[in-house]
Scaffold this motif. Structure first.
Motif, short mmCIF file in Angstrom:
data_model
loop_
_atom_site.label_atom_id
_atom_site.label_comp_id
_atom_site.label_asym_id
_atom_site.label_seq_id
_atom_site.Cartn_x
_atom_site.Cartn_y
_atom_site.Cartn_z
N GLY A 59 0.78 -1.23 0.00
CA GLY A 59 0.00 0.00 0.00
C GLY A 59 0.81 1.28 0.00
N VAL A 60 2.14 1.18 -0.01
CA VAL A 60 3.01 2.35 -0.02
C VAL A 60 3.51 2.58 -1.45
N ALA A 61 3.29 3.78 -1.97
CA ALA A 61 3.76 4.13 -3.31
C ALA A 61 5.28 4.28 -3.26
N ILE A 62 5.96 3.48 -4.10
CA ILE A 62 7.43 3.51 -4.10
C ILE A 62 8.01 3.93 -5.44
N GLY A 63 7.19 3.89 -6.50
CA GLY A 63 7.74 4.21 -7.81
C GLY A 63 6.68 4.37 -8.86
N PHE A 64 7.15 4.54 -10.07
CA PHE A 64 6.33 4.86 -11.24
C PHE A 64 6.76 3.97 -12.39
N CYS A 65 5.82 3.68 -13.27
CA CYS A 65 6.17 3.03 -14.53
C CYS A 65 5.12 3.39 -15.57
N GLN A 66 5.48 3.17 -16.81
CA GLN A 66 4.54 3.43 -17.91
C GLN A 66 4.91 2.55 -19.10
N TYR A 67 3.92 2.37 -19.97
CA TYR A 67 4.19 1.70 -21.24
C TYR A 67 3.48 2.44 -22.34
N TYR A 68 3.99 2.23 -23.56
CA TYR A 68 3.39 2.88 -24.73
C TYR A 68 3.76 2.12 -25.99
N ASP A 69 2.89 2.29 -26.98
CA ASP A 69 3.11 1.73 -28.31
C ASP A 69 4.23 2.55 -28.95
N TYR A 70 5.35 1.91 -29.22
CA TYR A 70 6.52 2.62 -29.76
C TYR A 70 6.20 3.32 -31.07
N SER A 71 5.36 2.72 -31.91
CA SER A 71 5.07 3.32 -33.22
C SER A 71 4.30 4.63 -33.11
N LEU A 72 3.67 4.89 -31.97
CA LEU A 72 2.93 6.14 -31.77
C LEU A 72 3.77 7.23 -31.13
N SER A 73 4.95 6.89 -30.67
CA SER A 73 5.75 7.80 -29.85
C SER A 73 6.48 8.88 -30.64
N GLY A 74 6.75 8.64 -31.91
CA GLY A 74 7.57 9.57 -32.67
C GLY A 74 9.06 9.43 -32.37
N GLU A 75 9.40 8.48 -31.50
CA GLU A 75 10.80 8.25 -31.17
C GLU A 75 11.49 7.53 -32.32
N THR A 76 12.78 7.77 -32.46
CA THR A 76 13.52 7.16 -33.56
C THR A 76 14.78 6.43 -33.10
N ILE A 93 12.19 3.83 -9.32
CA ILE A 93 11.93 3.71 -7.89
C ILE A 93 12.15 5.11 -7.34
N GLY A 94 11.11 5.70 -6.80
CA GLY A 94 11.21 7.06 -6.30
C GLY A 94 11.66 7.15 -4.86
N GLU A 95 11.35 6.15 -4.08
CA GLU A 95 11.69 6.16 -2.65
C GLU A 95 13.01 5.45 -2.43
N GLU A 96 13.98 6.20 -1.93
CA GLU A 96 15.35 5.70 -1.81
C GLU A 96 15.47 4.40 -1.01
N GLU A 97 14.67 4.24 0.03
CA GLU A 97 14.81 3.05 0.87
C GLU A 97 14.42 1.76 0.15
N TYR A 98 13.84 1.88 -1.04
CA TYR A 98 13.45 0.69 -1.81
C TYR A 98 14.44 0.39 -2.95
N LEU A 99 15.48 1.20 -3.06
CA LEU A 99 16.50 0.97 -4.09
C LEU A 99 17.35 -0.24 -3.74
N GLY A 100 17.81 -0.96 -4.76
CA GLY A 100 18.74 -2.06 -4.57
C GLY A 100 18.14 -3.29 -3.94
N LYS A 101 16.81 -3.43 -3.99
CA LYS A 101 16.15 -4.57 -3.36
C LYS A 101 15.30 -5.38 -4.34
N ARG A 102 15.62 -5.28 -5.63
CA ARG A 102 14.98 -6.03 -6.71
C ARG A 102 13.54 -5.57 -7.01
N TYR A 103 13.11 -4.46 -6.44
CA TYR A 103 11.77 -3.96 -6.76
C TYR A 103 11.68 -3.51 -8.22
#
Length: 158
Positions: A59-76, A93-103
């Protein structure tokens, strides 16, 4: 069993996300935090092809992630071509205490399950900064392969 739960990011998460974007352990990799915030703020319009999540442990927010269709991104960065059925991901991982623990690995694997369930994805590609060894090692832990020619990590889903 994964300790990570991903939930869709909501408006109330923006302050936490902003805080993470400016933390020293993270800011060096996520250049232009205002762009990241703009993508989230315009997720129902211009950036509706990006899917944002908050990673939680007990229940504790520790980080962020996202996904997207690469073909829609305009990235090259992937050979300057649009790649059908290819998705890309970002994670932190946004919260330092959760770094380095395979999260980080667990976040990637949980995000893969969402991508497989909700899309036609055949592969996921990721291009962390060359000097971001923590991210590169996390991808290897999640069983991604490294393409030296394009300097990307990839995983076939089918």
């Amino acid at each position: 069993m994964s300790r990570i739960k991903l939930r869709t990011m909501v408006v109330e998460d923006i302050y936490l996300f902003k805080d993470w974007l400016y933390k020293p352990h993270f800011a060096k990799w996520y250049i232009h935090p205002a762009n990241w915030l703009d993508e989230f703020n315009n997720r129902n319009n211009e950036f509706n092809w990006i899917h944002h999540f908050i990673a939680e442990v007990d229940g504790v927010a520790i980080g962020f992630c996202q996904y997207y269709d690469y073909s829609l991104s305009g990235e090259t960065w992937y050979n300057n071509v649009k790649v059908k059925d290819t998705y890309s991901i970002d994670y932190m991982i946004g919260e330092e205490e959760y770094l380095g623990k395979r999260y980080g690995t667990e976040i990637i694997l949980a995000l893969e399950e969402i991508i497989k369930a909700k899309t036609d994805a055949k592969q996921i590609i990721v291009q962390p900064e060359p000097s971001n060894m923590a991210s590169r090692n996390t991808l290897l832990s999640a069983k991604y392969m490294f393409d030296e020619v394009h300097d990307i990590f990839f995983k076939k889903l089918v």
